[in-house]
Design an enzyme around this catalytic site. Sequence first.
Site, PDB file in Angstrom:
ATOM      1  N   MET A  68       0.878  -1.180   0.000  1.00  0.00           N
ATOM      2  CA  MET A  68       0.000   0.000   0.000  1.00  0.00           C
ATOM      3  C   MET A  68       0.909   1.222   0.000  1.00  0.00           C
ATOM      4  O   MET A  68       0.992   1.970   0.985  1.00  0.00           O
ATOM      5  CB  MET A  68      -0.915  -0.041   1.229  1.00  0.00           C
ATOM      6  CG  MET A  68      -2.017  -1.075   1.082  1.00  0.00           C
ATOM      7  SD  MET A  68      -2.798  -1.476   2.646  1.00  0.00           S
ATOM      8  CE  MET A  68      -1.692  -2.751   3.212  1.00  0.00           C
ATOM      9  N   MET A 137     -10.063  -5.252  -2.196  1.00  0.00           N
ATOM     10  CA  MET A 137     -10.110  -4.756  -0.812  1.00  0.00           C
ATOM     11  C   MET A 137     -11.576  -4.698  -0.372  1.00  0.00           C
ATOM     12  O   MET A 137     -12.421  -4.158  -1.070  1.00  0.00           O
ATOM     13  CB  MET A 137      -9.505  -3.353  -0.709  1.00  0.00           C
ATOM     14  CG  MET A 137      -7.998  -3.291  -0.802  1.00  0.00           C
ATOM     15  SD  MET A 137      -7.116  -4.313   0.407  1.00  0.00           S
ATOM     16  CE  MET A 137      -7.661  -3.631   1.971  1.00  0.00           C
TER      17      MET A 137
HETATM   18  C1  DX5 Z   1      -5.798  -3.256   5.576  1.00  0.00           C
HETATM   19  C2  DX5 Z   1      -4.884  -4.452   5.393  1.00  0.00           C
HETATM   20  C3  DX5 Z   1      -5.463  -5.747   5.856  1.00  0.00           C
HETATM   21  C4  DX5 Z   1      -5.779  -5.855   7.314  1.00  0.00           C
HETATM   22  C5  DX5 Z   1      -6.773  -6.960   7.537  1.00  0.00           C
HETATM   23  O1  DX5 Z   1      -5.278  -2.160   4.916  1.00  0.00           O
HETATM   24  O2  DX5 Z   1      -4.565  -4.604   4.031  1.00  0.00           O
HETATM   25  O3  DX5 Z   1      -4.646  -6.832   5.456  1.00  0.00           O
HETATM   26  O4  DX5 Z   1      -4.654  -6.062   8.100  1.00  0.00           O
HETATM   27  O5  DX5 Z   1      -7.121  -6.973   8.878  1.00  0.00           O
HETATM   28  P1  DX5 Z   1      -8.518  -7.532   9.417  1.00  0.00           P
HETATM   29  O6  DX5 Z   1      -8.651  -8.943   8.968  1.00  0.00           O
HETATM   30  O7  DX5 Z   1      -8.389  -7.395  10.890  1.00  0.00           O
HETATM   31  O8  DX5 Z   1      -9.607  -6.660   8.818  1.00  0.00           O
HETATM   32 ZN    ZN Z   2      -3.555  -6.478   3.195  1.00  0.00          ZN
END
Ligand code: DX5
Ligand code: ZN
Length: 224
Positions: A68, A137
Amino acid sequence: MRSKLSPSILAADFLNLGEEIRQTDQAGTQYIHIDVMDGVFVPSISFGMPILSAVRNTTEKFLDVHLMIVNPERYIEEFVKCGADGITIHLEASECVEETLTQIKALGCKTGLSISPDTPVEALYPFLHLTDMILIMTVHPGYGGQKFIPECEEKVRKLRDYLNQNNMDVDIEVDGGIKLDNAKMILDAGANVIVAGSAVFEKEKTFENTQNFLELFRKWEEKK
Ligand code: DX5
Ligand code: ZN
């Protein structure tokens, strides 16, 4: 297409990271998900190369690196050197998506392309032939522990239909807010790689939580 679990270490106890990874590894996880955040593409900053190298030294599982970060092309070589098996970049974060995916592949890594919740699934279509995996996402990227956005299910369904119609063998990963109680719904929609952070890493329960996800996958595959 076998379902795979990709526990996000963002939710792990960093003071016990080695043990946390051993627990999920021994319980049978297939992937480990590494969330790299730069404070520009997303508001928060997580971690980078030194953590990836440390994780590489503790497990042989597939390291699924989710970048990201803006202009990810700057760092592909370094992430490969630190042990990434797959690298996912964001469509919104690069002006040279095609070249970057080609570079990832040339370095012997699996390629991934991700879209945030506000980006339509059709924006991915020109790049599908260059990807091993698409990451949809299911929360706004930036933080763990958010709530799954229900509208994202339809995007997964639409993409899986499109891939099937075009005979394309591409994994669909989902990331954000996935728990044991909504995992079946997202598998039904066509996802086959499930990221889970807070639903896997939990004090003294990481092993059991991993097993529960894998058991759910087994049951889901049996019923198909
Ligand atoms: C968010 C991340 C995710 C996150 C997922 O930007 O890319 O990988 O850590 O965490 P949970 O499963 O707790 O939503
Ligand atoms: Zn992620």
